[in-house]
Design a protein around this motif. Structure first.
Motif, PDB file in Angstrom:
ATOM      1  N   PRO A  73       2.672  -0.752  -3.143  1.00 51.23           N
ATOM      2  CA  PRO A  73       1.854   0.471  -3.201  1.00 51.23           C
ATOM      3  C   PRO A  73       0.994   0.624  -1.945  1.00 51.23           C
ATOM      4  N   ALA A  74       0.761   1.859  -1.571  1.00 52.28           N
ATOM      5  CA  ALA A  74      -0.188   2.132  -0.491  1.00 52.28           C
ATOM      6  C   ALA A  74      -1.582   1.777  -0.996  1.00 52.28           C
ATOM      7  N   THR A  77      -3.053   4.194  -3.456  1.00 51.91           N
ATOM      8  CA  THR A  77      -2.129   4.621  -4.506  1.00 51.91           C
ATOM      9  C   THR A  77      -2.752   4.480  -5.887  1.00 51.91           C
ATOM     10  N   SER A  78      -2.437   5.420  -6.742  1.00 48.42           N
ATOM     11  CA  SER A  78      -2.803   5.338  -8.152  1.00 48.42           C
ATOM     12  C   SER A  78      -2.166   4.067  -8.723  1.00 48.42           C
ATOM     13  N   ILE A  81       2.869   5.602 -10.511  1.00 49.09           N
ATOM     14  CA  ILE A  81       3.446   6.820  -9.934  1.00 49.09           C
ATOM     15  C   ILE A  81       4.723   7.151 -10.680  1.00 49.09           C
ATOM     16  N   THR A  91       1.679  -0.580 -10.705  1.00 45.58           N
ATOM     17  CA  THR A  91       1.359  -1.673  -9.791  1.00 45.58           C
ATOM     18  C   THR A  91       1.175  -2.955 -10.593  1.00 45.58           C
TER      19      THR A  91
END
Length: 97
Positions: A73-74, A77-78, A81, A91
């Motif tokens: 994940p960035a 990021t939530s 996704i 995540t």
């Protein structure tokens, strides 16, 4: 599907309802095992499910589940996704365990 399982006569109880509605109840008998396979990809937010499991599992019970994990994940990021397959990926830090 429930009728097929009912005919096998191997389960103590079978329920048909929405998962959060079911887990939101305070069931008198707590479970020592909760198994959720192929469920989480259809839910983004999982807090209600986790809370319901915590409310209805024995103190030393086991909660097993499968999930699609968002591996890279960035940073912004939530915790989940919707993937290209129209399923949710979560995540690792968001999932218990």
């Amino acid at each position: 599907m429930l009728n097929l399982e009912r005919d096998k006569k191997i389960y103590d109880d079978l329920q048909q309802c929405e998962i959060n509605e079911f887990l939101d109840q305070d069931h008198p008998q707590k479970w020592d095992l909760i198994f959720a396979s192929e469920l989480f990809p259809y839910f983004g937010a999982l807090e209600d499910i986790f809370a319901g499991v915590a409310r209805n599992i024995e103190k030393n019970g086991v909660f097993l589940f499968s999930a699609e994990v968002l591996t890279e994940p960035a940073s912004n990021t939530s915790p989940y996704i919707m993937s290209e397959s129209c399923r949710f990926a979560h995540t690792k830090g968001y999932l218990p365990g």
